[in-house]
Design a protein around this motif. Sequence first.
Motif, PDB file in Angstrom:
ATOM      1  N   THR A   2       1.194  -1.440  -0.004  1.00  0.00           N
ATOM      2  CA  THR A   2      -0.117  -0.444  -0.089  1.00  0.00           C
ATOM      3  C   THR A   2       1.029   1.133   0.056  1.00  0.00           C
ATOM      4  O   THR A   2       0.786   2.448  -0.393  1.00  0.00           O
ATOM      5  N   HIS A   8      -4.671   6.061  -7.053  1.00  0.00           N
ATOM      6  CA  HIS A   8      -5.919   6.025  -5.833  1.00  0.00           C
ATOM      7  C   HIS A   8      -6.992   5.989  -6.571  1.00  0.00           C
ATOM      8  O   HIS A   8      -7.692   6.916  -8.165  1.00  0.00           O
ATOM      9  N   CYS A  37      -5.011  -1.467  -1.004  1.00  0.00           N
ATOM     10  CA  CYS A  37      -4.912  -0.211  -0.465  1.00  0.00           C
ATOM     11  C   CYS A  37      -5.817   0.347   0.441  1.00  0.00           C
ATOM     12  O   CYS A  37      -6.591   0.718   0.617  1.00  0.00           O
ATOM     13  N   CYS A  40      -7.226   3.612   0.159  1.00  0.00           N
ATOM     14  CA  CYS A  40      -8.499   3.634  -0.134  1.00  0.00           C
ATOM     15  C   CYS A  40      -9.632   3.747   0.299  1.00  0.00           C
ATOM     16  O   CYS A  40     -11.232   3.529   0.572  1.00  0.00           O
TER      17      CYS A  40
END
Length: 215
Positions: A2, A8, A37, A40
């Motif tokens: 990440t 994103h 991620c 997000c």
Amino acid sequence: MTDQIKHHLTDALLMAYSAGSLPEAFNLTIATHISMCDECRARLGAFDSLGGALVEETESVEMSAGSLEAVMDRLKAPEEKKEKPRKSKGVLPAPLQDYIGGDLDAVRWKSIGMGVKQAILPTSRDASARLLFIPAGAAVPDHGHQGTELTLVLKGAFADEVDHFGPGDIEVANEDLNHTPVADIGEDCICLAATDAPLKFKGLIPRIAQPFLRI
């Protein structure tokens, strides 16, 4: 991983995902990116909370017949526990493995030329999702877009006129972008791509093959 993600999802896509208003193919791609991620995933949590607050402030309306019984039945059902994103033991992230029923060995690739392969995933008709295998150093034909295309890198990397995209990065393309994605020389690139309209290829051969390849 990440910490390495630099491309994103947009707020608009996350809000639409939270509201449940996106096609299945986009939901699959976004869910897969979110599993990779932290940033997000945190932003999605904020939008989920905002949506809940808006529902609480919405004016009440008359309920339809049977609504109360339906709610009571749901309340009696066992509570579903929210699980943290499950880490994958293979190349494909867990949401994608769950969707296709396995890792890369479960993917049925079909050649589309120049070493590039694809596997179209079964989704609703309002958008399509496919896995793309791009050999190291190979390029996807120059193309534009008639709608939105989400491209999530799962393995390897590619570069185009916009930037360089590595594992976990997602490129959001629309009608304004024409590009030629090229896989990095050092490693084959595997992506998950979702589109809600056919691509616009410039070359004659890709245009002729397009109906058969369902791109």
